[in-house]
Design a protein around this motif. Structure first.
Motif, PDB file in Angstrom:
ATOM      1  N   UNK B 164       0.836  -1.209   0.000  1.00  0.00           N
ATOM      2  CA  UNK B 164       0.000   0.000   0.000  1.00  0.00           C
ATOM      3  C   UNK B 164       0.863   1.248   0.000  1.00  0.00           C
ATOM      4  N   UNK B 165       2.008   1.167   0.641  1.00  0.00           N
ATOM      5  CA  UNK B 165       2.921   2.314   0.707  1.00  0.00           C
ATOM      6  C   UNK B 165       4.358   1.823   0.576  1.00  0.00           C
ATOM      7  N   UNK B 166       5.255   2.760   0.309  1.00  0.00           N
ATOM      8  CA  UNK B 166       6.681   2.453   0.378  1.00  0.00           C
ATOM      9  C   UNK B 166       7.344   2.225  -0.968  1.00  0.00           C
ATOM     10  N   UNK B 260       1.133   7.205  -1.941  1.00  0.00           N
ATOM     11  CA  UNK B 260       1.817   5.921  -1.808  1.00  0.00           C
ATOM     12  C   UNK B 260       3.045   6.024  -0.900  1.00  0.00           C
ATOM     13  N   UNK B 261       3.210   7.159  -0.262  1.00  0.00           N
ATOM     14  CA  UNK B 261       4.339   7.382   0.639  1.00  0.00           C
ATOM     15  C   UNK B 261       5.668   6.963   0.004  1.00  0.00           C
TER      16      UNK B 261
END
Lengths: 509, 313
Positions: B164-166, B260-261
């Motif tokens: 989800x992020x990273x 999405x960081x």
């Protein structure tokens, strides 16, 4: 929003033929406390680490990062009282001009060198010179080694906040070799419960740590694996938690209902206050504000509970005090002092000699826009005509102190003496010329706080708090909560003064 | 061609210098005293003064400018005022993240956009053409951030196919890298696919009606070879859109990186603006202009190769 599978996305996803990438962990028994919870702690923080060098770090959101790598000399309990960490005990001299600290002898830096008095003195001197950490040591004359496990802090004047500020995140002890090499910003070397794993960490995205073997305080840090993800966007953090990538997050209160549906643990505590900061209590910049009745009218004119509900999603406490709700000093009974009453407000304004109101200029920045409609409405109804001067946030902080009154949201401290210092007596951007000494009611009470000790000092602060409310020193609308969500098996204790608490406040259970 | 290239490089350099100078003075004008935002709300005036001295804000602006320019000429952009790490080192970490996403998004756009543009352009008015047009209207109307959120909820949260992020760099794991940039790239690409397909479709229709196409067909050339000629002649419009899109995505990445960081240039720009970190903002500006100049140069060269008449312009 949840049900639109785009054909295009599906096609690309299918061709990549990827497998599951869940970062979730199953609960398992832990050692130590006997509590149960995941072995891996994956934190979704609000901001990236400012710097791994504690002299450059911030307190607000840097807590989990730095407390992983560094041991603090002094820590805080959940209510802001200093407690032992690397310093096992301390003694304040009778003349209040020195503090002797005993240093524990079983701590070792991750580069293998021992944590001793020499290393502590070098760290403290480095922190005193630091552009950000120096705030804690403004009244320090010198740091001196007494013997191998004792140091002395010599003060130029009594300082009741130094131990609190050290515990808040200003006493991290660093390897002397790293300080000399100037490499702390990239390769932090402390004696903390974890060591930063630079090979798997990705700057700005995720930081991974390995647990320190035979750490002297292992019970306080039960998680065998630690990762911290800086995720600025609240929705992204929430999605990361839903997907299992993180299991603790700095949350958005808007997601509270879904968090409860997910069965997550929720922790909330006040973190700051919103309202009108009055920098002029003598009428030097704005004659009306020098009159008590006018300041009281400004308090009666705002329906704090309504502003909290409209702007703060109801996450907080409607109050007119700057001492944190739930703390020793905050008195809920005082919250009724200025129960919303526009008629009373207008009456006070007329009594003060302003039956038709008055005009005032106030600064405005995008970050405070959400409070502007409430303020504008209340002030207009009261008869106060506001001219808004628009500016960006950096300029707001720079220029707002020149105005007699402005909207702000100010972080609070968990420590009562520090609250008096930060909110009333010391020079801050929001308090450019502390004028408490010119107020016949406040001045003697502040003096009492600054001279008394222990319970007598606490009683003096309670008295001062009541006087500050009576004198309508600010127009406080409400204190806002910080909200944290944790997966099952993890508990977090919020600490007033730390936007994200240090690792000692995150436990299994 | 050499003179043509030299002219383009020279104009790029002039643009780089002009924008850098403008950004330097505008940044100092807009952020008159960044020490307050750099130190946070609890800093005392004494601390602010100490930081101002440490970062050289107490010197005359022209002196500051000359120091920055002479260092920048040696590719040294100074240190961040936020964490005192070299700007170039931080850019070296952030730039690949944004480039990964933007390049992947451009690739998706080019492949799908060209495919759709060719198919619909060669058979205008068919059900496929009408269907693609309908989908295009919907895709073009969808806000990028909304699409991003839908993708996250579906493919990351529910199916857990993607994070989800990273962000994972390719040096650490190629598979992880592809996973981390796929959803952001798709989010960025959607609008571009429509634009490229539409441009190419119209150009292909126009080219297909030309006499030279009829001549080629009458000589018995296979459809595939004729279509290749049509594509070459119709491609300048689509190429321009792709190049403009790449440049546009560099700034559009701010929103996607937030959602999405991703630790890229967008996020860095956002943080540096909020902190008043002028050296970092200047570094970001320079690197962004370099990309803009390079992409435009590349576009000019490709267009010049396709159509030699362009070189004399």
């Amino acid at each position: 929003m949840k049900r639109m599978p785009l054909a295009l996305a599906a096609a690309v996803a299918a061709t990549l033929a990827l497998t599951s990438c869940s970062g979730g962990t199953s609960p398992s028994p832990s050692d130590g406390s006997g509590a149960e919870g995941p072995d891996a702690l994956n934190i979704g923080n609000f901001l990236d680490v400012t710097s791994w060098d504690p002299s450059l770090a911030d307190i607000g959101f840097d807590g989990p990062y730095l407390s992983a790598v560094y041991d603090a000399l002094i820590a805080l309990d959940a209510d802001g009282a200093p407690i032992p960490s690397l310093a096992t005990e301390w003694t304040v001299a009778d003349d209040d001009l020195s503090i002797d600290l005993d240093i524990r002898t079983d701590a070792v830096f991750s580069d293998g060198t021992p944590v001793d008095a020499d290393a502590v003195v070098k760290s403290l001197e480095y922190l005193k010179a630091g552009p950000r950490s120096g705030e804690a040591y403004l009244n320090v004359a010198s740091f001196e080694k007494v013997d191998d496990d004792t140091i002395s802090i010599r003060l130029t004047q009594r300082d009741d906040t130094i131990l609190y500020l050290m515990g808040l995140g200003r006493s991290y002890v660093m390897s002397p070799a790293s300080i000399e090499a100037g490499t702390l910003g990239k390769e932090p070397i402390g004696s903390g419960p974890y060591v930063l794993d630079s090979t798997t960490s990705i700057a700005g995205a995720e930081y991974h740590f390995t647990k320190t073997a035979d750490y002297w305080d292992a019970e306080t840090y039960p998680f065998s694996e630690l990762s911290i993800f800086p995720i600025t966007d609240a929705t992204a953090r929430h999605n990361a938690m839903l997907s299992g990538q993180i299991n603790v997050q700095y949350g958005d209160v808007a997601n509270l209902e879904q968090a409860e549906q997910q069965g997550w643990n929720v922790a909330q505590r006040v973190s700051g206050w919103a309202g009108l900061v009055i920098t002029d209590h003598t009428g030097a910049k704005s004659e009306p504000l020098g009159k008590l009745e006018v300041r009281q009218a400004l308090n009666y004119a705002f329906d704090g509970a309504a502003v909290l509900a409209a702007v703060g999603s109801g996450a907080g406490v409607s109050t007119n005090q700057v001492f944190p709700d739930g703390g020793d000093i905050n008195d809920p009974a005082l919250n009724e002092t200025y129960a919303y009453n526009m008629d009373k407000a207008k009456e006070l304004l007329a009594d003060a000699g302003y039956p038709d109101g008055f005009a005032i200029s106030m600064p405005m920045s995008p970050i405070f826009e959400m409070w502007k409609p409430s303020a504008e409405q209340a002030l207009k109804e009261l008869g106060v005509t506001v001219t808004w001067d628009n500016m960006q946030m950096p300029d707001y902080q720079l220029n707002a102190p020149n105005y007699p009154m402005f909207i702000s949201f100010l972080a609070m401290d968990g420590n009562d003496v520090a609250t008096v210092a930060r909110q009333v007596t010391s020079v801050q951007w929001f308090n450019p010329e502390p004028d408490y000494a010119k107020n016949d009611v406040i001045a003697p009470l502040v003096e009492k706080v600054q001279t008394e000790r222990g319970d007598a000092q606490t009683a003096a602060i309670e008295e001062l708090n009541k006087a500050l409310v009576d004198q309508a020193w600010w127009s406080v609308w409400y204190q806002a909560n910080n909200t944290y969500y944790m997966a099952t098996g993890i508990q977090l204790q919020p600490v007033v003064g730390m936007m994200f608490p240090t690792l000692r406040y995150i436990s299994q259970g | 061609m050499l003179l043509f290239t030299a002219k383009r490089v020279l104009s790029g350099l002039v643009l780089l210098i002009a924008v850098s100078i403008g950004t330097f003075f505008l940044a100092h004008l807009a952020i008159s005293d960044p020490t307050a935002s750099l130190l946070g709300t609890t800093a005392s005036p004494a601390q602010q003064a100490a930081l101002a001295e440490k970062i050289g804000l107490d010197r005359p602006l022209l002196v500051q400018f000359w120091d920055w320019l002479s260092q920048a000429a040696q590719l040294d952009f100074g240190v961040s005022w936020r964490n005192f790490q070299p700007v170039s080192e931080q850019l070296a970490v952030k730039v690949p993240v944004t480039l990964s996403v933007v390049t992947f998004a451009t690739l998706i756009t080019a492949v799908i956009g060209v495919a759709f543009g060719m198919i619909t352009g060669l058979r205008p008015g068919t059900w496929f053409d009408r269907g693609i047009k309908g989908i295009s209207v919907v895709l073009f109307a969808l806000p990028g951030f909304w699409v991003s959120l839908v993708l996250v909820m579906w493919l990351a949260v529910q199916l857990k196919w993607f994070p989800a992020v990273g962000y994972v760099p390719p040096t650490q794991s190629v598979d992880g890298w592809l996973r981390s940039i796929t959803l952001p790239a798709i989010s960025l690409a959607l609008g571009g696919i429509v634009a490229v397909a539409e441009q190419l479709r119209n150009a292909v229709i126009a080219q297909s009606r030309q006499d030279w196409v009829r001549t080629l067909r009458s000589r018995g050339l296979s459809s595939a070879r004729v279509n290749l000629h049509i594509l070459r002649n119709a491609s300048p419009a689509a190429l321009t859109v792709i190049a403009l899109m790449f440049v546009g995505l560099l700034s559009g990445a701010i929103v996607v990186e937030q959602i999405f960081s991703l630790p890229g240039l967008g996020q860095l720009t956002n943080q540096s603006s909020q902190n008043g970190d002028i050296p970092m903002l200047l570094g970001i500006t320079v690197i962004s202009i370099v990309f803009v100049v390079l992409i435009n140069l590349l576009l000019d060269l490709v267009l010049g190769w396709i159509n030699p008449k362009v070189r004399v312009a």
